[in-house]
Design a protein around this motif. Structure first.
Motif, short mmCIF file in Angstrom:
data_model
loop_
_atom_site.label_atom_id
_atom_site.label_comp_id
_atom_site.label_asym_id
_atom_site.label_seq_id
_atom_site.Cartn_x
_atom_site.Cartn_y
_atom_site.Cartn_z
N GLY A 85 0.81 -1.21 0.00
CA GLY A 85 0.00 0.00 0.00
C GLY A 85 0.85 1.26 0.00
O GLY A 85 0.57 2.22 -0.74
N LEU A 86 1.89 1.28 0.84
CA LEU A 86 2.74 2.47 0.92
C LEU A 86 3.50 2.71 -0.38
O LEU A 86 3.64 3.85 -0.82
CB LEU A 86 3.72 2.32 2.09
CG LEU A 86 4.69 3.49 2.29
CD1 LEU A 86 3.93 4.79 2.56
CD2 LEU A 86 5.65 3.20 3.44
N LEU A 87 3.98 1.64 -1.00
CA LEU A 87 4.72 1.80 -2.26
C LEU A 87 3.81 2.41 -3.33
O LEU A 87 4.21 3.34 -4.04
CB LEU A 87 5.24 0.44 -2.71
CG LEU A 87 6.04 0.43 -4.02
CD1 LEU A 87 7.27 1.31 -3.90
CD2 LEU A 87 6.42 -1.00 -4.40
N THR A 88 2.59 1.90 -3.43
CA THR A 88 1.65 2.43 -4.42
C THR A 88 1.31 3.89 -4.13
O THR A 88 1.27 4.72 -5.05
CB THR A 88 0.36 1.58 -4.42
OG1 THR A 88 0.68 0.22 -4.75
CG2 THR A 88 -0.64 2.11 -5.43
N LEU A 89 1.08 4.20 -2.86
CA LEU A 89 0.73 5.56 -2.47
C LEU A 89 1.87 6.52 -2.77
O LEU A 89 1.66 7.62 -3.31
CB LEU A 89 0.39 5.60 -0.98
CG LEU A 89 -0.03 6.96 -0.40
CD1 LEU A 89 -1.38 7.38 -0.98
CD2 LEU A 89 -0.12 6.89 1.13
N ALA A 90 3.09 6.13 -2.43
CA ALA A 90 4.25 7.00 -2.63
C ALA A 90 4.52 7.23 -4.12
O ALA A 90 4.83 8.36 -4.54
CB ALA A 90 5.47 6.39 -1.96
N GLN A 91 4.39 6.17 -4.91
CA GLN A 91 4.61 6.32 -6.35
C GLN A 91 3.55 7.21 -6.98
O GLN A 91 3.85 8.03 -7.87
CB GLN A 91 4.63 4.94 -7.01
CG GLN A 91 5.86 4.11 -6.67
CD GLN A 91 5.81 2.70 -7.24
OE1 GLN A 91 4.73 2.19 -7.56
NE2 GLN A 91 6.97 2.07 -7.37
N ALA A 92 2.30 7.08 -6.51
CA ALA A 92 1.22 7.91 -7.03
C ALA A 92 1.44 9.38 -6.69
O ALA A 92 1.00 10.28 -7.42
CB ALA A 92 -0.13 7.44 -6.48
N ALA A 93 2.15 9.63 -5.59
CA ALA A 93 2.45 11.00 -5.18
C ALA A 93 3.67 11.57 -5.90
O ALA A 93 4.07 12.71 -5.62
CB ALA A 93 2.66 11.05 -3.67
N GLY A 94 4.26 10.77 -6.79
CA GLY A 94 5.38 11.26 -7.58
C GLY A 94 6.75 10.90 -7.05
O GLY A 94 7.77 11.35 -7.60
N HIS A 95 6.82 10.11 -5.98
CA HIS A 95 8.12 9.72 -5.44
C HIS A 95 8.71 8.59 -6.29
O HIS A 95 8.03 7.63 -6.66
CB HIS A 95 7.97 9.26 -3.99
CG HIS A 95 7.54 10.34 -3.06
ND1 HIS A 95 8.33 11.42 -2.75
CD2 HIS A 95 6.38 10.52 -2.38
CE1 HIS A 95 7.70 12.21 -1.90
NE2 HIS A 95 6.50 11.69 -1.66
#
Length: 408
Positions: free
Chosen positions: A263-273
């Motif tokens: 979940g965190l990986l998907t969220l962070a990537q969606a935020a542009g990280h």
């Protein structure tokens, strides 16, 4: 103690179960001690013990020398080679398996990559082939009697269907459950992996067994389980404790989006990280300081919900993602939870680490085995097996590498 008496077939089965449970709980117990512990007559105990000896479930061991008149008594022990069990911890990334004897001594274990590309029937057959192959190779002719599988998904209380599987969606429904049981050919127990991990903690860990305890599994996904007086609770649809589905206050994201690796990986990537693993967030806290603060706030929110829902004496953390939280963070969250909702819980790490789910699956398989040979469910719960170093024996047991060799 309720005295058991000889009578109907049901009573005779209960008497047999009581004897087996007492033998399992007592190291080197003899017939006289069985009479004292069960309240059964000498004749009833003698008859049941003779039957168990004939069935190969019980063995006579060393002689017990007592002072005073009377002959020496033979100590009795459960025969660990009467049957084998298999415990399986199926994850979205890896599948761990252990084959153990009738007392929980690990004979062989393996850790294979989960073949996520397989559909439900194929995955079920892959698991069954792996288990049966291990039994044939290392079981020395002893039959497999019971299997338990912990799944990374929500399992209905009937244990015949999976109603939610975020990280392994092909196991949804009844197809996987039905196929794996049919392919294994022995009684097969299906449960949520967090429930079995908590069962492992209760059997082989350091949790208080007669209090309310909660397990939070923070790994690829987010799971939880709760036990009251050693009984792991479950709702009719298996959704009890599925807190990862809850939305964060004022946001569309869910708790699992901040408190699980996937979940965190998907969220962070969606935020542009630009990152490839969730671990990178904690490895560079300065770079991701705002996100780290959100994660800690989400953890406080989760623990506060758990505290109000169950008032647990202990909350134990397991799963690779939970390793990102230091002891200081856990203590801080405990203090803030108490200040916020008025419930004081001891937040601690699992002493079993990644082995909890596998040990819990093995414990469930053993319970299934004992039930099949006549021990009632309430008697199974009462069994207190002597500490024979089950955890150390698992950690030191040989590892089968045949699956990796076949792939190479």
């Amino acid at each position: 103690m309720t005295k058991l008496v000889r009578g109907s077939a049901g009573t005779r089965t209960a008497n047999r179960g009581a004897i087996i449970a007492a033998v399992l709980s007592g190291a080197g117990i003899d017939r006289r001690q069985l009479v004292e512990q069960t309240g059964l007559s000498w004749a009833t105990v003698a008859r049941i013990v003779d039957d168990l000896l004939a069935d190969g479930l019980v063995l006579e061991q060393h002689k017990i020398v007592r002072e005073g008149p009377g002959r020496q008594a033979a100590a009795l022990g459960f025969n660990p080679r009467a049957g084998l069990v298999a415990g399986i911890d199926l994850g979205g990334t890896y599948c761990r398996t252990v084959i153990a004897d009738g007392l929980g001594t690990a004979l062989i274990r393996c850790r294979d990559e989960t073949p996520r590309e397989l559909d439900a029937p194929e995955l079920a057959r892959w698991i069954a082939t792996r288990v049966l192959g291990l039994v044939e190779r290392y079981g020395d002719g002893v039959p497999l009697t019971s299997v338990a599988i912990g799944l990374p998904g929500v399992v209905a209380a009937t244990k015949d269907r999976v109603v939610g599987a975020f990280n392994l969606p092909q196991i949804l429904g009844t197809t996987f459950v039905e196929t794996v049981g049919a392919e294994l050919g022995v009684p097969t127990i299906i449960d949520n992996d967090s429930n079995l991990a908590l069962l492992g903690e209760l059997h082989y860990g350091e949790l208080p067994r007669d209090e309310t305890v909660v397990l939070l599994s923070l790994g690829t996904g987010l799971g939880s389980a709760v036990a009251v007086n050693r009984q792991v609770l479950a709702g009719p649809e298996g959704l009890l404790g599925e807190f990862g589905r809850l939305r964060l206050p004022g946001r569309k994201e869910r708790l699992r989006d901040l408190l699980s690796g996937a979940g965190l990986l998907t969220l962070a990537q969606a935020a542009g990280h630009n990152l490839t693993k969730a671990d990178e967030v904690f490895a560079e806290p300065g770079r991701f300081s705002g996100l780290v603060d959100e994660i800690h706030e989400a953890l406080l929110h989760l623990v506060s919900i758990v505290a109000l829902a169950y008032e647990p004496s202990t909350v134990v953390f397991t799963g690779g993602f939970s390793g990102a939280f230091s002891d200081d963070v856990l203590h801080q969250v405990s203090d803030e939870t108490y200040a916020t909702v008025g419930v004081r819980s001891d937040l601690r790490r699992s002493v079993l680490k990644d082995s909890g789910g596998l040990l819990g699956a093995m414990a469930a398989a053993l319970s299934g085995y004992y039930t099949a040979i006549g021990v009632a469910r309430h008697q199974v719960v009462s069994i207190t097996t002597p500490d024979t170093g089950v955890v150390a024996l698992l950690e030191n047991s040989p590892v089968d590498q045949s699956a990796k060799e076949e792939q190479s």
